[in-house]
Write a protein that holds these residues in place. Structure first.
Motif, PDB file in Angstrom:
ATOM      1  N   ILE A  85      -0.981 -44.530 -56.191  1.00 49.39           N
ATOM      2  CA  ILE A  85      -1.114 -45.447 -54.898  1.00 49.39           C
ATOM      3  C   ILE A  85      -0.503 -45.083 -53.713  1.00 49.39           C
ATOM      4  CG2 ILE A  85      -1.509 -47.404 -56.841  1.00 49.39           C
ATOM      5  CD1 ILE A  85       1.402 -48.154 -56.257  1.00 49.39           C
ATOM      6  N   PRO A  86      -1.083 -45.391 -52.572  1.00 44.33           N
ATOM      7  CA  PRO A  86      -0.409 -45.013 -51.214  1.00 44.33           C
ATOM      8  C   PRO A  86       0.842 -46.002 -50.975  1.00 44.33           C
ATOM      9  CG  PRO A  86      -2.405 -46.238 -50.884  1.00 44.33           C
ATOM     10  CD  PRO A  86      -2.442 -45.939 -52.342  1.00 44.33           C
ATOM     11  N   ASP A  87       1.630 -45.383 -49.996  1.00 42.59           N
ATOM     12  CA  ASP A  87       2.712 -46.127 -49.578  1.00 42.59           C
ATOM     13  C   ASP A  87       2.035 -47.565 -48.685  1.00 42.59           C
ATOM     14  OD1 ASP A  87       4.294 -44.109 -50.280  1.00 42.59           O
ATOM     15  OD2 ASP A  87       4.664 -43.241 -48.191  1.00 42.59           O
ATOM     16  N   TYR A  88       3.197 -48.314 -48.950  1.00 44.88           N
ATOM     17  CA  TYR A  88       2.640 -49.933 -48.542  1.00 44.88           C
ATOM     18  C   TYR A  88       1.615 -50.500 -49.210  1.00 44.88           C
ATOM     19  CZ  TYR A  88       6.411 -48.573 -44.957  1.00 44.88           C
ATOM     20  OH  TYR A  88       7.260 -48.226 -44.496  1.00 44.88           O
ATOM     21  N   SER A  89       1.381 -49.997 -50.459  1.00 42.13           N
ATOM     22  CA  SER A  89       0.343 -50.749 -51.516  1.00 42.13           C
ATOM     23  C   SER A  89       1.144 -52.222 -51.636  1.00 42.13           C
ATOM     24  CB  SER A  89       0.158 -50.210 -52.658  1.00 42.13           C
ATOM     25  OG  SER A  89      -0.478 -48.815 -52.288  1.00 42.13           O
ATOM     26  N   ILE A  90       0.299 -53.418 -51.794  1.00 46.11           N
ATOM     27  CA  ILE A  90       0.586 -54.575 -52.097  1.00 46.11           C
ATOM     28  C   ILE A  90       0.013 -54.827 -53.412  1.00 46.11           C
ATOM     29  CG2 ILE A  90       0.880 -57.036 -51.912  1.00 46.11           C
ATOM     30  CD1 ILE A  90       2.393 -55.458 -49.791  1.00 46.11           C
ATOM     31  N   ILE A  91       0.713 -54.967 -54.490  1.00 44.50           N
ATOM     32  CA  ILE A  91       0.294 -55.546 -56.113  1.00 44.50           C
ATOM     33  C   ILE A  91       0.577 -56.807 -56.031  1.00 44.50           C
ATOM     34  CG2 ILE A  91       0.444 -54.784 -58.352  1.00 44.50           C
ATOM     35  CD1 ILE A  91      -0.224 -52.525 -56.716  1.00 44.50           C
ATOM     36  N   GLU A  92      -0.666 -57.620 -56.409  1.00 48.20           N
ATOM     37  CA  GLU A  92      -0.788 -58.812 -56.536  1.00 48.20           C
ATOM     38  C   GLU A  92      -0.849 -59.364 -57.969  1.00 48.20           C
ATOM     39  OE1 GLU A  92      -3.545 -59.997 -53.536  1.00 48.20           O
ATOM     40  OE2 GLU A  92      -1.926 -60.267 -51.651  1.00 48.20           O
ATOM     41  N   LYS A  93      -0.141 -60.476 -58.201  1.00 51.08           N
ATOM     42  CA  LYS A  93      -0.456 -60.938 -59.740  1.00 51.08           C
ATOM     43  C   LYS A  93      -0.895 -62.343 -59.582  1.00 51.08           C
ATOM     44  CE  LYS A  93      -0.044 -61.991 -64.265  1.00 51.08           C
ATOM     45  NZ  LYS A  93      -0.098 -63.435 -64.062  1.00 51.08           N
ATOM     46  N   TYR A  94      -2.047 -62.714 -60.122  1.00 50.85           N
ATOM     47  CA  TYR A  94      -2.617 -64.137 -59.705  1.00 50.85           C
ATOM     48  C   TYR A  94      -2.232 -64.879 -61.207  1.00 50.85           C
ATOM     49  CZ  TYR A  94      -4.938 -62.824 -55.385  1.00 50.85           C
ATOM     50  OH  TYR A  94      -5.336 -62.693 -54.494  1.00 50.85           O
ATOM     51  N   ASP A  99      -9.258 -66.447 -62.629  1.00 53.41           N
ATOM     52  CA  ASP A  99      -9.965 -65.085 -63.008  1.00 53.41           C
ATOM     53  C   ASP A  99     -10.518 -64.490 -61.735  1.00 53.41           C
ATOM     54  OD1 ASP A  99      -9.389 -65.203 -65.767  1.00 53.41           O
ATOM     55  OD2 ASP A  99     -11.120 -66.529 -66.168  1.00 53.41           O
ATOM     56  N   ASP A 100     -11.058 -65.350 -60.757  1.00 49.19           N
ATOM     57  CA  ASP A 100     -11.811 -65.250 -59.630  1.00 49.19           C
ATOM     58  C   ASP A 100     -10.609 -64.782 -58.411  1.00 49.19           C
ATOM     59  OD1 ASP A 100     -14.208 -65.372 -60.731  1.00 49.19           O
ATOM     60  OD2 ASP A 100     -14.006 -67.502 -60.118  1.00 49.19           O
ATOM     61  N   LYS A 101      -9.507 -64.721 -58.569  1.00 46.75           N
ATOM     62  CA  LYS A 101      -8.350 -64.287 -57.761  1.00 46.75           C
ATOM     63  C   LYS A 101      -8.535 -64.948 -56.392  1.00 46.75           C
ATOM     64  CE  LYS A 101      -7.351 -59.942 -59.850  1.00 46.75           C
ATOM     65  NZ  LYS A 101      -7.312 -58.335 -59.882  1.00 46.75           N
ATOM     66  N   THR A 102      -8.859 -66.353 -56.320  1.00 48.11           N
ATOM     67  CA  THR A 102      -9.082 -67.008 -55.311  1.00 48.11           C
ATOM     68  C   THR A 102      -8.187 -68.154 -54.837  1.00 48.11           C
ATOM     69  OG1 THR A 102     -10.506 -68.432 -56.429  1.00 48.11           O
ATOM     70  CG2 THR A 102     -11.476 -66.451 -55.261  1.00 48.11           C
ATOM     71  N   PHE A 103      -7.306 -68.390 -55.937  1.00 49.71           N
ATOM     72  CA  PHE A 103      -6.490 -69.480 -55.569  1.00 49.71           C
ATOM     73  C   PHE A 103      -4.962 -68.822 -55.527  1.00 49.71           C
ATOM     74  CE2 PHE A 103     -10.177 -71.125 -57.705  1.00 49.71           C
ATOM     75  CZ  PHE A 103     -10.267 -72.414 -57.138  1.00 49.71           C
ATOM     76  N   GLN A 104      -4.252 -69.296 -56.503  1.00 48.94           N
ATOM     77  CA  GLN A 104      -2.736 -69.155 -56.195  1.00 48.94           C
ATOM     78  C   GLN A 104      -2.093 -67.614 -56.764  1.00 48.94           C
ATOM     79  OE1 GLN A 104      -0.481 -71.496 -54.948  1.00 48.94           O
ATOM     80  NE2 GLN A 104       1.035 -69.483 -54.858  1.00 48.94           N
ATOM     81  N   ILE A 105      -1.403 -66.829 -55.861  1.00 49.73           N
ATOM     82  CA  ILE A 105      -0.833 -65.671 -56.227  1.00 49.73           C
ATOM     83  C   ILE A 105       0.401 -66.123 -56.915  1.00 49.73           C
ATOM     84  CG2 ILE A 105       0.365 -63.441 -55.388  1.00 49.73           C
ATOM     85  CD1 ILE A 105      -1.684 -63.479 -53.344  1.00 49.73           C
ATOM     86  N   GLU A 106       0.729 -65.475 -58.181  1.00 45.99           N
ATOM     87  CA  GLU A 106       2.050 -65.812 -58.700  1.00 45.99           C
ATOM     88  C   GLU A 106       3.095 -64.986 -58.172  1.00 45.99           C
ATOM     89  OE1 GLU A 106       3.631 -65.885 -63.557  1.00 45.99           O
ATOM     90  OE2 GLU A 106       1.434 -65.270 -62.926  1.00 45.99           O
ATOM     91  N   TYR A 107       3.013 -63.821 -57.737  1.00 49.43           N
ATOM     92  CA  TYR A 107       3.980 -62.997 -57.399  1.00 49.43           C
ATOM     93  C   TYR A 107       3.229 -61.788 -56.844  1.00 49.43           C
ATOM     94  CZ  TYR A 107       4.298 -60.680 -61.741  1.00 49.43           C
ATOM     95  OH  TYR A 107       4.123 -59.913 -63.067  1.00 49.43           O
ATOM     96  N   SER A 108       4.150 -61.081 -55.714  1.00 49.03           N
ATOM     97  CA  SER A 108       3.574 -60.089 -55.132  1.00 49.03           C
ATOM     98  C   SER A 108       4.593 -58.727 -55.136  1.00 49.03           C
ATOM     99  CB  SER A 108       2.963 -60.143 -53.979  1.00 49.03           C
ATOM    100  OG  SER A 108       3.848 -61.071 -52.905  1.00 49.03           O
ATOM    101  N   ILE A 109       4.004 -57.575 -55.196  1.00 56.47           N
ATOM    102  CA  ILE A 109       4.994 -56.526 -55.116  1.00 56.47           C
ATOM    103  C   ILE A 109       4.842 -55.607 -53.988  1.00 56.47           C
ATOM    104  CG2 ILE A 109       5.825 -54.905 -56.424  1.00 56.47           C
ATOM    105  CD1 ILE A 109       4.742 -56.152 -58.859  1.00 56.47           C
ATOM    106  N   LEU A 110       5.741 -55.207 -53.153  1.00 56.59           N
ATOM    107  CA  LEU A 110       5.576 -53.950 -51.883  1.00 56.59           C
ATOM    108  C   LEU A 110       5.925 -52.854 -52.729  1.00 56.59           C
ATOM    109  CD1 LEU A 110       5.097 -52.952 -49.152  1.00 56.59           C
ATOM    110  CD2 LEU A 110       7.548 -53.359 -48.889  1.00 56.59           C
ATOM    111  N   CYS A 111       5.274 -51.649 -52.464  1.00 57.33           N
ATOM    112  CA  CYS A 111       5.552 -50.335 -52.969  1.00 57.33           C
ATOM    113  C   CYS A 111       5.462 -49.487 -51.949  1.00 57.33           C
ATOM    114  CB  CYS A 111       4.456 -49.980 -54.170  1.00 57.33           C
ATOM    115  SG  CYS A 111       4.255 -50.866 -55.565  1.00 57.33           S
ATOM    116  N   VAL A 112       6.649 -48.969 -52.083  1.00 55.03           N
ATOM    117  CA  VAL A 112       6.881 -47.701 -50.952  1.00 55.03           C
ATOM    118  C   VAL A 112       7.452 -46.388 -51.344  1.00 55.03           C
ATOM    119  CG1 VAL A 112       7.740 -47.006 -48.537  1.00 55.03           C
ATOM    120  CG2 VAL A 112       7.090 -49.388 -49.226  1.00 55.03           C
TER     121      VAL A 112
END
Length: 280
Positions: A85-94, A99-112
């Motif tokens: 994965i490239p720098d400044y990727s954002i990993i999102e956990k819904y 299932d459609d990833k359209t509502f609430q993000i449970e948490y998110s991760i910045l990767c550098v």
């Protein structure tokens, strides 16, 4: 997970022993990617990808200083369950129900990714020796052809960088949301280690090393400052690179330094049940 150093077999054995399934594992740099020709990884990692797929485990690889940055920037390894994965990727956990990833993000991760190799003078010397050996073996080839054959152990563009544009885009995307976790290879200057006692033998033979190390940590300081300026409430900051373990709360953030991967794996589970840490 801390520095992998090409020990993919050790990591998968750990996954099997601990019966890890339905998970995403992020390696915080020094994966050992780029020291061999690209075809090697296509063959070697294809089988690992199939094994990971059976367990519904995805392995995301962040670059360290002992990785070829081009493999990550260009996402050259892009299997279904194993990716650079490239720098400044954002990993999102819904949320699990979304299932459609359209509502609430449970948490998110910045990767550098990225860091300075304290042993870079040794790596450069090794690369020169290897090149000269090839030159003796294949005297009819040009330098350009020999360079294509020569595997590298040092990559000059290993240094982390501060990406203002990425943060501007992040701010636009996360108007009402918060980044929760940060994963980097190195760390800000105020996080451990805070001295250079263990690398004096490298500093002696590399006159620019101290200044470059200061710059590396300054980049991380700038990332921290920008996250704070944009009002992200970071719960944890995970990193590797320094080959030892540490865990402490600094400025309200739990900084977790991960050891290298060996027979045992220093792995921390991230889930949505965290609450902010506060200094007492």
């Amino acid at each position: 997970v801390g520095d992998l150093n090409h020990k993919f077999g050790n990591l998968f054995s750990y996954i099997e022993r601990k019966e890890i399934e339905n998970s995403v594992i992020i390696v915080a740099g020094d994966c050992g990617i780029g020291f061999d020709k690209e075809d090697f990884y296509t063959v070697y990692l294809k089988k690992l990808n199939e094994d990971l797929k059976e367990k519904n485990v995805t392995l995301l690889l962040l670059r360290g200083n002992h990785d070829n940055p081009d493999f990550f920037k260009e996402e050259r390894i892009n299997f279904s369950n194993l990716k650079t994965i490239p720098d400044y990727s954002i990993i999102e956990k819904y949320e699990d129900w979304d299932d459609d990833k359209t509502f609430q993000i449970e948490y998110s991760i910045l990767c550098v990714g990225g860091a300075i190799s304290v042993d870079r003078m040794d790596c450069i010397a090794k690369d020169i020796v290897n090149f000269n050996s090839l030159k003796l073996m294949f005297q009819g080839l040009s330098n350009e052809e020999l360079l294509k054959m020569n595997t590298k152990s040092y990559f000059p563009n290993e240094t982390p960088y501060f990406n203002e544009q990425a943060f501007d885009e992040l701010k636009e995307h996360y108007k009402e949301l918060n980044l929760h976790f940060v994963i980097t290879h190195t760390c800000p200057s105020f996080a451990p280690p805070r001295d250079r006692n263990s690398i004096q033998h490298f500093i002696i033979k590399d006159e620019d090393l101290v200044d470059d190390l200061k710059y590396e940590r300054k980049v991380m300081d700038n990332i921290y400052k920008r996250l704070m300026d944009d009002y992200h409430i970071i719960l944890e900051w995970h990193y590797g690179h320094f080959h030892w373990f540490n865990s402490e709360v600094i400025k309200g953030i739990h900084f977790r330094l991960h050891k290298d991967v060996g027979y045992e794996v220093d792995i921390t589970e991230i889930n949505g049940d965290y609450k902010p840490y506060f200094k007492e």
